[in-house]
Design a protein around this motif. Structure first.
Motif, PDB file in Angstrom:
ATOM      1  N   THR A  88       0.837  -1.202   0.000  1.00 60.03           N
ATOM      2  CA  THR A  88       0.000   0.000   0.000  1.00 60.03           C
ATOM      3  C   THR A  88       0.867   1.246   0.000  1.00 60.03           C
ATOM      4  O   THR A  88       2.006   1.239   0.467  1.00 60.03           O
ATOM      5  CB  THR A  88      -0.917   0.026   1.226  1.00 60.03           C
ATOM      6  OG1 THR A  88      -0.124   0.077   2.421  1.00 60.03           O
ATOM      7  CG2 THR A  88      -1.804  -1.207   1.270  1.00 60.03           C
ATOM      8  N   THR A  98       3.638   1.388   4.045  1.00 57.42           N
ATOM      9  CA  THR A  98       3.560   1.122   5.480  1.00 57.42           C
ATOM     10  C   THR A  98       2.869  -0.194   5.808  1.00 57.42           C
ATOM     11  O   THR A  98       2.931  -0.650   6.949  1.00 57.42           O
ATOM     12  CB  THR A  98       2.823   2.260   6.196  1.00 57.42           C
ATOM     13  OG1 THR A  98       1.535   2.445   5.573  1.00 57.42           O
ATOM     14  CG2 THR A  98       3.616   3.559   6.102  1.00 57.42           C
ATOM     15  N   HIS A  99       2.203  -0.776   4.839  1.00 63.48           N
ATOM     16  CA  HIS A  99       1.510  -2.046   5.075  1.00 63.48           C
ATOM     17  C   HIS A  99       1.656  -2.963   3.862  1.00 63.48           C
ATOM     18  O   HIS A  99       1.709  -2.511   2.726  1.00 63.48           O
ATOM     19  CB  HIS A  99       0.023  -1.825   5.361  1.00 63.48           C
ATOM     20  CG  HIS A  99      -0.257  -1.167   6.674  1.00 63.48           C
ATOM     21  ND1 HIS A  99      -0.285   0.208   6.814  1.00 63.48           N
ATOM     22  CD2 HIS A  99      -0.492  -1.688   7.904  1.00 63.48           C
ATOM     23  CE1 HIS A  99      -0.540   0.494   8.075  1.00 63.48           C
ATOM     24  NE2 HIS A  99      -0.674  -0.623   8.750  1.00 63.48           N
ATOM     25  N   LEU A 134      -0.510  -6.112   2.373  1.00 65.64           N
ATOM     26  CA  LEU A 134      -1.787  -6.798   2.481  1.00 65.64           C
ATOM     27  C   LEU A 134      -1.751  -8.107   1.718  1.00 65.64           C
ATOM     28  O   LEU A 134      -1.242  -8.164   0.601  1.00 65.64           O
ATOM     29  CB  LEU A 134      -2.913  -5.930   1.919  1.00 65.64           C
ATOM     30  CG  LEU A 134      -3.103  -4.525   2.483  1.00 65.64           C
ATOM     31  CD1 LEU A 134      -4.287  -3.858   1.788  1.00 65.64           C
ATOM     32  CD2 LEU A 134      -3.316  -4.561   3.984  1.00 65.64           C
ATOM     33  N   SER A 194      -4.539 -11.181   5.749  1.00 64.95           N
ATOM     34  CA  SER A 194      -3.539 -10.778   6.731  1.00 64.95           C
ATOM     35  C   SER A 194      -2.876  -9.488   6.298  1.00 64.95           C
ATOM     36  O   SER A 194      -2.912  -9.118   5.127  1.00 64.95           O
ATOM     37  CB  SER A 194      -2.484 -11.887   6.926  1.00 64.95           C
ATOM     38  OG  SER A 194      -1.846 -12.191   5.705  1.00 64.95           O
ATOM     39  N   THR A 195      -2.287  -8.805   7.265  1.00 60.64           N
ATOM     40  CA  THR A 195      -1.510  -7.601   7.005  1.00 60.64           C
ATOM     41  C   THR A 195      -0.173  -7.732   7.712  1.00 60.64           C
ATOM     42  O   THR A 195      -0.045  -8.457   8.695  1.00 60.64           O
ATOM     43  CB  THR A 195      -2.235  -6.337   7.495  1.00 60.64           C
ATOM     44  OG1 THR A 195      -2.400  -6.423   8.918  1.00 60.64           O
ATOM     45  CG2 THR A 195      -3.581  -6.179   6.824  1.00 60.64           C
ATOM     46  N   ALA A 222       3.336  -5.296   8.844  1.00 60.77           N
ATOM     47  CA  ALA A 222       4.115  -4.063   8.872  1.00 60.77           C
ATOM     48  C   ALA A 222       5.534  -4.362   8.415  1.00 60.77           C
ATOM     49  O   ALA A 222       6.028  -5.482   8.569  1.00 60.77           O
ATOM     50  CB  ALA A 222       4.117  -3.473  10.278  1.00 60.77           C
ATOM     51  N   THR A 227      10.386   0.776   4.879  1.00 60.44           N
ATOM     52  CA  THR A 227       9.076   0.725   4.240  1.00 60.44           C
ATOM     53  C   THR A 227       9.095  -0.363   3.172  1.00 60.44           C
ATOM     54  O   THR A 227      10.148  -0.677   2.616  1.00 60.44           O
ATOM     55  CB  THR A 227       8.714   2.074   3.571  1.00 60.44           C
ATOM     56  OG1 THR A 227       9.728   2.397   2.612  1.00 60.44           O
ATOM     57  CG2 THR A 227       8.608   3.179   4.594  1.00 60.44           C
ATOM     58  N   TRP A 228       7.931  -0.954   2.925  1.00 62.35           N
ATOM     59  CA  TRP A 228       7.817  -1.882   1.808  1.00 62.35           C
ATOM     60  C   TRP A 228       7.944  -1.089   0.509  1.00 62.35           C
ATOM     61  O   TRP A 228       7.404  -0.001   0.384  1.00 62.35           O
ATOM     62  CB  TRP A 228       6.462  -2.588   1.816  1.00 62.35           C
ATOM     63  CG  TRP A 228       6.155  -3.385   3.035  1.00 62.35           C
ATOM     64  CD1 TRP A 228       5.148  -3.163   3.935  1.00 62.35           C
ATOM     65  CD2 TRP A 228       6.830  -4.561   3.492  1.00 62.35           C
ATOM     66  NE1 TRP A 228       5.164  -4.117   4.920  1.00 62.35           N
ATOM     67  CE2 TRP A 228       6.190  -4.996   4.680  1.00 62.35           C
ATOM     68  CE3 TRP A 228       7.926  -5.291   3.022  1.00 62.35           C
ATOM     69  CZ2 TRP A 228       6.597  -6.114   5.393  1.00 62.35           C
ATOM     70  CZ3 TRP A 228       8.338  -6.406   3.735  1.00 62.35           C
ATOM     71  CH2 TRP A 228       7.684  -6.807   4.893  1.00 62.35           C
ATOM     72  N   TYR A 236      -2.911   1.165  -3.983  1.00 62.26           N
ATOM     73  CA  TYR A 236      -1.738   0.319  -3.850  1.00 62.26           C
ATOM     74  C   TYR A 236      -0.658   0.808  -4.803  1.00 62.26           C
ATOM     75  O   TYR A 236      -0.942   1.371  -5.846  1.00 62.26           O
ATOM     76  CB  TYR A 236      -2.053  -1.153  -4.103  1.00 62.26           C
ATOM     77  CG  TYR A 236      -2.726  -1.477  -5.409  1.00 62.26           C
ATOM     78  CD1 TYR A 236      -2.009  -1.652  -6.573  1.00 62.26           C
ATOM     79  CD2 TYR A 236      -4.119  -1.626  -5.469  1.00 62.26           C
ATOM     80  CE1 TYR A 236      -2.619  -1.973  -7.781  1.00 62.26           C
ATOM     81  CE2 TYR A 236      -4.746  -1.935  -6.666  1.00 62.26           C
ATOM     82  CZ  TYR A 236      -3.998  -2.106  -7.811  1.00 62.26           C
ATOM     83  OH  TYR A 236      -4.606  -2.408  -8.993  1.00 62.26           O
TER      84      TYR A 236
END
Length: 391
Positions: free
Chosen positions: A96, A100-101, A103, A113-114, A116, A122-123, A386
């Motif tokens: 996202t 930060t997340h 998914l 599920s999520t 961090a 960061t991703w 996203y």
């Protein structure tokens, strides 16, 4: 690729598209102006430096699909009903905005599920393997620096979509700002493109504990997206040479070659000059067996929101025979991805604002052998956006 698999893939995507209600989506143009945060660094379309003032459109996200889809058709799906779990990987992994997340969701949109990112990161990217429960994800430092290295992880899911394992690759931090990521069938070879802090562009491969890089000066050329064969033995990429006009080339590099000069080690399989041809190479993919390189071209964008003719051309990786026109269509700049012997071209529709839902996208399922294409739809996100998606 036989017609049965083509039918199964088409039915799967069309069933997935029906899970999104039209009233939840906001119609927008599929382009975003140059300068949007982060997205221009991960183009599936080649963004020519010389054409920056022309406000080229970019794709804000891309799908990374496993090379092979397995499983027999169920009676429900054969009848056109949404019994789609047997047809293609059951989970999507979504990064996202702004990283930060992570998914994990089903194609129907249910979030299982999520996750961090690791501390102080960061991703940034995610790509799929042929294993529907194994993905390769990348992180970058959560700092304000303009140039950031990346680190790779293996993400493993349970049969229910829960994250069961997140393991860093042994190579550690790679001192390249990531521009694109692709994995071979088992995730043992991970191809990437990007740039060093010195400004040089690179194409690289993570092979086990080894990182191999081939570089070119940014004053000589710009490197676009990469694609890798199922066996991981070849990487294809797009090059735009600097200088008068714009010379584009689709190139193939053997991952077994020694690191060094990128343009010396790689071979050109297709090229042309702009403005002699008023076209840009926007995206490409290499066939799983490495015998063909498929390139998407279209005119430079004259205005934001324009719908322009797009052409998919096949070049023999052995440079034997003339290029073959596979398909044409009109729309935005697509991500081009191999699915077995098929090609999947997806045009991403940008949301109208940072808080708007991500709309559904138009896509084409293309059979290079028969030169036929089928229009399909992919669902969007009911809320939020996203920046990267793997399937």
């Amino acid at each position: 690729m036989n017609s049965d698999l083509e039918d199964r893939i088409r039915d799967a995507y069309q069933a997935a598209g029906r899970t999104v209600q039209p009233q939840t989506l906001r119609r927008t143009t599929p382009e975003v102006a140059a300068g949007s945060t982060r997205r221009p660094r991960r183009l599936n379309a080649l963004i020519p430096v010389a054409a920056a003032v022309a406000v080229l459109a970019v794709i804000g996200a891309s799908v990374a699909l496993p090379r092979l889809l397995t499983g027999s058709a169920s009676p429900a799906s054969a009848a056109g009903k949404p019994g789609i779990s047997a047809h293609y990987p059951p989970f999507q992994v979504i990064v996202t905005q702004p990283g930060t997340h992570l998914l994990v969701r089903t194609p129907a949109g249910h979030v299982d599920s999520t996750l961090a990112p690791p501390q102080r990161t960061t991703w940034s990217y995610v790509t799929a393997t042929a294993n529907p429960r194994k993905f390769i994800v990348a992180t970058s430092p959560n700092t304000g620096a303009l140039w950031k290295p990346f680190r790779l992880y293996t993400l493993t899911l349970s049969a229910r979509g829960a994250v069961t394992h997140l393991a860093p690759l042994a190579v550690g931090t790679v001192p390249v700002q990531l521009g694109w990521l692709a994995a071979d069938a088992d995730g043992g070879v991970i191809a990437f493109s990007g740039d060093r802090s010195s400004g040089a562009f690179v194409v690289g491969a993570v092979i086990g504990n080894q990182v191999k890089q081939w570089s070119v000066s940014d004053s000589e050329a710009f490197i676009g997206n990469v694609s890798v064969t199922s066996a991981g033995n070849k990487i294809a990429f797009i090059t735009q040479y600097n200088g008068p006009g714009s010379h584009f080339a689709a190139m193939v590099l053997a991952t077994g070659s020694a690191p060094g000069s990128l343009l010396t080690k790689a071979k050109t399989v297709g090229s042309y000059d702009y403005p002699r041809k008023f076209l840009y190479m926007f995206s490409m993919a290499i066939s799983p067996d490495g015998n063909w390189v498929y390139v998407v071209t279209r005119p430079i964008l004259p205005s934001l929101g324009a719908k322009l003719p797009t052409t998919l051309t096949a070049y023999s990786a052995s440079r034997q025979g003339a290029p073959v026109t596979i398909a044409t269509w009109t729309g935005g700049e697509p991500a081009l991805l191999p699915i077995g012997g098929m090609l999947f071209a997806w045009m991403y529709d940008m949301p109208s604002s940072a808080t708007a839902p991500t709309p559904a996208s138009t896509a084409y399922l293309i059979n290079p052998a028969t030169r036929t294409k089928t229009a399909v739809r992919l669902p969007g996100l009911s809320s939020g956006q996203y920046s990267w998606l793997a399937w």
